[in-house]
Design a protein around this motif. Structure first.
Motif, PDB file in Angstrom:
ATOM      1  N   GLU A  76      -8.880   1.257  10.079  1.00 60.20           N
ATOM      2  CA  GLU A  76      -9.123   2.093  11.257  1.00 60.20           C
ATOM      3  C   GLU A  76      -7.975   1.979  12.252  1.00 60.20           C
ATOM      4  O   GLU A  76      -7.555   2.974  12.855  1.00 60.20           O
ATOM      5  CB  GLU A  76     -10.445   1.706  11.910  1.00 60.20           C
ATOM      6  N   LEU A  77      -7.454   0.778  12.422  1.00 67.70           N
ATOM      7  CA  LEU A  77      -6.315   0.603  13.315  1.00 67.70           C
ATOM      8  C   LEU A  77      -5.085   1.313  12.764  1.00 67.70           C
ATOM      9  O   LEU A  77      -4.323   1.940  13.524  1.00 67.70           O
ATOM     10  CB  LEU A  77      -6.034  -0.884  13.516  1.00 67.70           C
ATOM     11  N   ALA A  78      -4.883   1.233  11.459  1.00 67.13           N
ATOM     12  CA  ALA A  78      -3.750   1.954  10.849  1.00 67.13           C
ATOM     13  C   ALA A  78      -3.861   3.449  11.137  1.00 67.13           C
ATOM     14  O   ALA A  78      -2.861   4.104  11.484  1.00 67.13           O
ATOM     15  CB  ALA A  78      -3.712   1.691   9.351  1.00 67.13           C
ATOM     16  N   ALA A  79      -5.063   3.992  11.029  1.00 65.07           N
ATOM     17  CA  ALA A  79      -5.258   5.419  11.311  1.00 65.07           C
ATOM     18  C   ALA A  79      -4.949   5.729  12.774  1.00 65.07           C
ATOM     19  O   ALA A  79      -4.335   6.773  13.080  1.00 65.07           O
ATOM     20  CB  ALA A  79      -6.686   5.822  10.966  1.00 65.07           C
ATOM     21  N   MET A  80      -5.346   4.849  13.691  1.00 63.34           N
ATOM     22  CA  MET A  80      -5.020   5.038  15.115  1.00 63.34           C
ATOM     23  C   MET A  80      -3.517   5.119  15.335  1.00 63.34           C
ATOM     24  O   MET A  80      -3.034   5.851  16.199  1.00 63.34           O
ATOM     25  CB  MET A  80      -5.561   3.871  15.943  1.00 63.34           C
ATOM     26  N   LEU A  81      -2.778   4.328  14.549  1.00 55.83           N
ATOM     27  CA  LEU A  81      -1.323   4.261  14.698  1.00 55.83           C
ATOM     28  C   LEU A  81      -0.610   5.372  13.937  1.00 55.83           C
ATOM     29  O   LEU A  81       0.622   5.443  13.954  1.00 55.83           O
ATOM     30  CB  LEU A  81      -0.818   2.899  14.204  1.00 55.83           C
ATOM     31  N   GLY A  82      -1.384   6.212  13.259  1.00 55.55           N
ATOM     32  CA  GLY A  82      -0.785   7.288  12.482  1.00 55.55           C
ATOM     33  C   GLY A  82      -0.146   6.809  11.201  1.00 55.55           C
ATOM     34  O   GLY A  82       0.725   7.482  10.639  1.00 55.55           O
ATOM     35  N   ALA A  83      -0.584   5.647  10.724  1.00 52.27           N
ATOM     36  CA  ALA A  83      -0.009   5.064   9.507  1.00 52.27           C
ATOM     37  C   ALA A  83      -0.889   5.373   8.300  1.00 52.27           C
ATOM     38  O   ALA A  83      -2.066   5.719   8.440  1.00 52.27           O
ATOM     39  CB  ALA A  83       0.121   3.545   9.674  1.00 52.27           C
ATOM     40  N   ARG A  84      -0.310   5.225   7.136  1.00 51.99           N
ATOM     41  CA  ARG A  84      -1.092   5.367   5.917  1.00 51.99           C
ATOM     42  C   ARG A  84      -2.057   4.187   5.771  1.00 51.99           C
ATOM     43  O   ARG A  84      -1.883   3.145   6.380  1.00 51.99           O
ATOM     44  CB  ARG A  84      -0.163   5.430   4.699  1.00 51.99           C
ATOM     45  N   LYS A  85      -3.057   4.381   4.955  1.00 53.77           N
ATOM     46  CA  LYS A  85      -4.052   3.346   4.717  1.00 53.77           C
ATOM     47  C   LYS A  85      -3.359   2.082   4.200  1.00 53.77           C
ATOM     48  O   LYS A  85      -2.468   2.157   3.350  1.00 53.77           O
ATOM     49  CB  LYS A  85      -5.067   3.854   3.690  1.00 53.77           C
ATOM     50  N   PRO A  86      -3.760   0.907   4.696  1.00 59.03           N
ATOM     51  CA  PRO A  86      -3.116  -0.334   4.231  1.00 59.03           C
ATOM     52  C   PRO A  86      -3.298  -0.536   2.729  1.00 59.03           C
ATOM     53  O   PRO A  86      -4.294  -0.129   2.142  1.00 59.03           O
ATOM     54  CB  PRO A  86      -3.844  -1.425   5.013  1.00 59.03           C
ATOM     55  N   MET A  87      -2.300  -1.171   2.136  1.00 57.34           N
ATOM     56  CA  MET A  87      -2.421  -1.548   0.728  1.00 57.34           C
ATOM     57  C   MET A  87      -3.474  -2.645   0.586  1.00 57.34           C
ATOM     58  O   MET A  87      -3.807  -3.331   1.545  1.00 57.34           O
ATOM     59  CB  MET A  87      -1.082  -2.060   0.199  1.00 57.34           C
ATOM     60  N   ARG A  88      -3.979  -2.791  -0.620  1.00 53.91           N
ATOM     61  CA  ARG A  88      -4.878  -3.902  -0.942  1.00 53.91           C
ATOM     62  C   ARG A  88      -4.195  -4.775  -1.983  1.00 53.91           C
ATOM     63  O   ARG A  88      -3.612  -4.253  -2.942  1.00 53.91           O
ATOM     64  CB  ARG A  88      -6.208  -3.385  -1.489  1.00 53.91           C
ATOM     65  N   VAL A  89      -4.285  -6.080  -1.790  1.00 56.38           N
ATOM     66  CA  VAL A  89      -3.691  -7.007  -2.746  1.00 56.38           C
ATOM     67  C   VAL A  89      -4.717  -8.079  -3.084  1.00 56.38           C
ATOM     68  O   VAL A  89      -5.567  -8.428  -2.251  1.00 56.38           O
ATOM     69  CB  VAL A  89      -2.405  -7.667  -2.200  1.00 56.38           C
ATOM     70  N   PRO A  90      -4.689  -8.630  -4.298  1.00 55.14           N
ATOM     71  CA  PRO A  90      -5.621  -9.705  -4.647  1.00 55.14           C
ATOM     72  C   PRO A  90      -5.305 -10.984  -3.884  1.00 55.14           C
ATOM     73  O   PRO A  90      -4.207 -11.157  -3.345  1.00 55.14           O
ATOM     74  CB  PRO A  90      -5.418  -9.877  -6.150  1.00 55.14           C
ATOM     75  N   ARG A  91      -6.279 -11.885  -3.873  1.00 55.37           N
ATOM     76  CA  ARG A  91      -6.115 -13.124  -3.107  1.00 55.37           C
ATOM     77  C   ARG A  91      -4.881 -13.912  -3.527  1.00 55.37           C
ATOM     78  O   ARG A  91      -4.181 -14.462  -2.679  1.00 55.37           O
ATOM     79  CB  ARG A  91      -7.364 -14.009  -3.269  1.00 55.37           C
TER      80      ARG A  91
END
Length: 310
Positions: free
Chosen positions: A249-264
């Motif tokens: 949601e914060l990324a969207a506020m900043l006009g950025a693409r959705k954050p990547m997801r990485v495994p632990r």
């Protein structure tokens, strides 16, 4: 009342000192040098110069101010490298132990009747049980190694303040700060990392964060000066949220693409063990007690609205 604020020029002090002056308190700002003296005078406070780690200087500063209330806002948190979490927090750990002990000793000698200290309610609660903790829940009793010294310093500070029977000891467990002067201020490195998609969601992103706008935290501290009773208070907003929710949601506020997801395991390589805990295992905090006892309500009840104007 006469109020001495240690750490007067930090992110919290910058918000707190002018508010205390505005509501009519006689404020003494403990600073380390000329730049701090100028800021304090600009805010309408009386500067007193002392290095918090020099007990004689602290005693002289408190003696000069002769305050009714001492507020410990001492921190030295700059860039946090989660791969070397203990190194990032080491200067603040020392302020929370040695610096706080110096302030307490000076306050006792001066007959201070209320002592308020900044603590951490964002990263310190036990990582088991429900997603949201109250002040009666324990701090993490088995922290991962990189976070152990930070939590030990918080525990030392809290015990010292709450065990000080000669004064009314108040501990404020602030949530993760955002707003002016914080690590999540507009244009900050952390927000730029999110904007550039360099801040991924690790694992399930299940770590629950409790935020608070730094101005709201300052207002809660003013309320503690005037109304607080001995004990611990969570100073957080109304909306604890898991990383998997707030980061996109914060990324969207900043006009950025959705954050990547990485495994632990990838997160551990990039951000260390502490970084994985922050992303996947944290617990949030409830502000019900602060609202009830201090009569405080955050002007920014949720990070969802607050970060848009932070």
């Amino acid at each position: 009342m006469k109020v001495l604020v240690a750490g007067a020029t930090g992110a919290m002090g910058t918000e707190l000192v002018p508010r205390l002056v505005e509501v009519g308190h006689e404020v003494f700002a403990m600073v380390r040098g000329e730049a701090g003296k100028a800021k304090a005078a600009q805010w309408g406070a009386v500067p007193v110069v002392a290095d918090a780690l020099d007990r004689a200087q602290v005693e002289a500063a408190v003696r000069q101010a002769a305050p009714d209330v001492v507020i410990n806002q001492l921190t030295a948190i700059g860039h946090i490298d989660t791969r070397h979490f203990e190194r990032s927090f080491a200067p603040t750990d020392r302020l929370r132990t040695e610096g706080n002990d110096n302030l307490l000793a000076a306050a006792r000698a001066a007959g201070v009747r209320r002592f308020i200290a900044q603590s951490n309610g964002a990263f310190t609660y036990e990582r088991t049980g429900g997603p949201v903790k109250t002040e009666s829940d324990p701090l993490d009793r088995a922290p991962v190694a990189p976070m152990a010294s930070m939590i030990a310093a918080v525990r030392h500070l809290e015990k010292a303040v709450l065990d000080a029977t000669w004064t009314e000891g108040i501990v404020l467990r602030y949530g993760a700060f955002y707003g002016p002067g914080t690590s999540m201020a507009p244009g900050s490195e952390q927000l730029e990392m999110i904007r550039k998609r360099r801040f991924p969601v690790v694992g399930d992103g299940g770590g629950v964060w409790s935020f608070v706008h730094v101005a709201d935290a300052a207002e809660a501290t003013v309320a503690a000066v005037e109304k607080g009773g001995r004990g611990v208070y969570n100073i957080v907003d109304d909306d604890p949220a898991p990383v998997a929710e707030w980061l996109p949601e914060l990324a969207a506020m900043l006009g950025a693409r959705k954050p990547m997801r990485v495994p632990r395991f990838v997160g551990r390589l990039a951000a260390g063990e502490a970084g994985v805990v922050l992303m996947t295992e944290l617990r949030g905090a409830s502000n019900a007690k602060a609202k009830r006892v201090l009569g405080w309500k955050p002007a920014h009840p949720s990070w969802r609205e607050g970060l848009k104007v932070a």
